[in-house]
Design an enzyme around this catalytic site. Structure first.
Site, short mmCIF file in Angstrom:
data_model
loop_
_atom_site.label_atom_id
_atom_site.label_comp_id
_atom_site.label_asym_id
_atom_site.label_seq_id
_atom_site.Cartn_x
_atom_site.Cartn_y
_atom_site.Cartn_z
N SER A 140 70.70 27.41 -42.63
CA SER A 140 69.60 28.33 -42.93
C SER A 140 68.83 27.86 -44.15
O SER A 140 69.40 27.23 -45.06
CB SER A 140 70.13 29.74 -43.19
N TYR A 154 75.52 36.02 -46.63
CA TYR A 154 74.89 35.10 -45.67
C TYR A 154 74.66 33.73 -46.32
O TYR A 154 74.97 32.68 -45.72
CB TYR A 154 73.57 35.70 -45.18
P1 NDP Z 1 70.27 35.71 -32.32
O1 NDP Z 1 70.95 36.89 -32.91
O2 NDP Z 1 68.92 35.85 -31.74
O3 NDP Z 1 71.24 35.02 -31.24
C1 NDP Z 1 72.56 34.82 -31.61
C2 NDP Z 1 73.27 34.03 -30.54
O4 NDP Z 1 74.61 33.75 -31.02
C3 NDP Z 1 73.43 34.79 -29.24
O5 NDP Z 1 73.46 33.85 -28.20
C4 NDP Z 1 74.80 35.46 -29.43
O6 NDP Z 1 75.49 35.71 -28.19
C5 NDP Z 1 75.55 34.39 -30.19
N1 NDP Z 1 76.63 34.93 -30.97
C6 NDP Z 1 76.57 35.82 -31.99
N2 NDP Z 1 77.80 36.09 -32.46
C7 NDP Z 1 78.65 35.35 -31.69
C8 NDP Z 1 80.06 35.21 -31.68
N3 NDP Z 1 80.84 35.88 -32.52
N4 NDP Z 1 80.60 34.36 -30.78
C9 NDP Z 1 79.82 33.68 -29.89
N5 NDP Z 1 78.49 33.79 -29.86
C10 NDP Z 1 77.92 34.62 -30.76
O7 NDP Z 1 70.26 34.64 -33.52
P2 NDP Z 1 69.27 33.42 -33.82
O8 NDP Z 1 68.98 32.67 -32.60
O9 NDP Z 1 68.17 33.91 -34.68
O10 NDP Z 1 70.21 32.56 -34.79
C11 NDP Z 1 70.90 31.38 -34.36
C12 NDP Z 1 71.39 30.65 -35.60
O11 NDP Z 1 70.29 30.34 -36.45
C13 NDP Z 1 72.36 31.48 -36.45
O12 NDP Z 1 73.36 30.64 -36.96
C14 NDP Z 1 71.47 32.00 -37.57
O13 NDP Z 1 72.20 32.29 -38.72
C15 NDP Z 1 70.54 30.82 -37.75
N6 NDP Z 1 69.27 31.13 -38.40
C16 NDP Z 1 68.37 32.00 -37.84
C17 NDP Z 1 67.18 32.26 -38.48
C18 NDP Z 1 66.15 33.18 -37.94
O14 NDP Z 1 65.19 33.51 -38.65
N7 NDP Z 1 66.27 33.64 -36.69
C19 NDP Z 1 66.85 31.63 -39.78
C20 NDP Z 1 67.86 30.73 -40.26
C21 NDP Z 1 69.01 30.50 -39.59
P3 NDP Z 1 75.30 37.11 -27.38
O15 NDP Z 1 74.00 36.97 -26.64
O16 NDP Z 1 76.46 37.16 -26.45
O17 NDP Z 1 75.28 38.20 -28.39
#
Ligand code: NDP
Length: 245
Positions: A140, A154
């Site tokens: 991030s 975080y």
């Molecule tokens: P979303 O919340 O939109 O999607 C999260 C995804 O991760 C979903 O596919 C979800 O699965 C899965 N997930 C969450 N928890 C678990 C778990 N315990 N085990 C397995 N799968 C899990 O998140 P983003 O796409 O925004 O984020 C993706 C990555 O990018 C993360 O690491 C986040 O910290 C990072 N990030 C995001 C930013 C942003 O602005 N969006 C900025 C910086 C970093 P399910 O559909 O089953 O819930």
């Protein structure tokens, strides 16, 4: 295509950045396994799109907070496809609150998903990744710049990925494996919608004055997964619209 014949595993590939990464790697030629925790329908839809691109797909329900699941996801991918070339540690969760209001359960959950999960998946993948292997983690922009209060847990979890990336780059470089970190800025997903209550503030913190898309993050992951990035390792690439500038 650049990833023809390669096999990728994307954690948290059912939605957001992970889904975009899964689809981009498939478009570039890779067979793709993806994990999810809750949204089976969304995961299945991504898998259908991978197949529509002419690639093989595997959906694995695996909770990144569960140590055994992290290992099983790697093993099931190798059992299905016979190899693993690219691991994308993407699954992540965020808790934003003043430190005094963060419960012990939140600390354990965020560190389990964002830190222990990527570590254990990397550990399980390491012995399968050979010459040209790729280990990519989604960190991030808060590792470079914490924009305000409430980010302690975080930021702790994401900054840990900087050390993991550097250390594993040293450890796996001799095997021809590169290890890199992609640090997104505000990216329009369910976690951080571009029309959410804090969106205007985040937009203003970028140099470009806008949110990024999951596809823009996926494009950098695809570069790092491909052969053109073969001399890039142990580093972080920001896809943050200038959030850290
Ligand atoms: P979303 O919340 O939109 O999607 C999260 C995804 O991760 C979903 O596919 C979800 O699965 C899965 N997930 C969450 N928890 C678990 C778990 N315990 N085990 C397995 N799968 C899990 O998140 P983003 O796409 O925004 O984020 C993706 C990555 O990018 C993360 O690491 C986040 O910290 C990072 N990030 C995001 C930013 C942003 O602005 N969006 C900025 C910086 C970093 P399910 O559909 O089953 O819930």
């Amino acid at each position: 295509m650049s990833l023809d014949g390669k096999v990728a595993l994307v954690t948290g590939g059912s939605r957001g950045i992970g889904a975009a990464v899964a689809l981009r790697l498939a478009a570039d030629g890779a067979d793709v396994a993806l994990t999810y925790r809750d949204n089976a329908d969304a995961a299945a839809e991504v898998a259908e799109q991978v197949k529509a691109a002419g690639r093989r797909a595997l959906v694995i329900r695996a909770d990144s907070a569960d140590a055994a699941d992290c290992v099983r996801a790697v093993e099931e991918t190798v059992a299905e496809f016979g190899r693993l070339d690219v691991l994308v540690n993407n699954a992540g969760v965020g808790v934003v609150a003043p430190i005094g209001e963060i419960a012990l359960e939140d600390v354990d959950r965020v560190l389990a998903v964002n830190v222990r999960g990527p570590f254990l998946a990397a550990k399980a993948a390491a012995s399968h990744l050979g010459e040209g292997g790729r280990l990519i983690t989604i960190g991030s922009c808060v590792s470079d710049r914490v924009p305000g209060p409430g980010m302690s847990l975080y930021a702790l979890s994401k900054t840990a990925m900087v050390g993991l990336t550097k250390a594993l780059a040293r450890e796996l470089g001799g095997n021809g494996v590169t290890v890199n970190l992609v640090q997104p800025g505000p990216t329009d997903t369910d976690m951080n919608p571009a029309d959410g209550p804090y969106a205007a503030d985040q937009r203003a913190l970028t140099a470009l004055g806008r949110y990024g898309t999951a596809g823009e993050v996926a494009a950098t992951v695809a570069f790092l997964a491909g052969d053109d990035s073969r001399y890039v390792t142990g580093t972080a690439v920001s896809v943050d619209g200038g959030h850290a500038a």
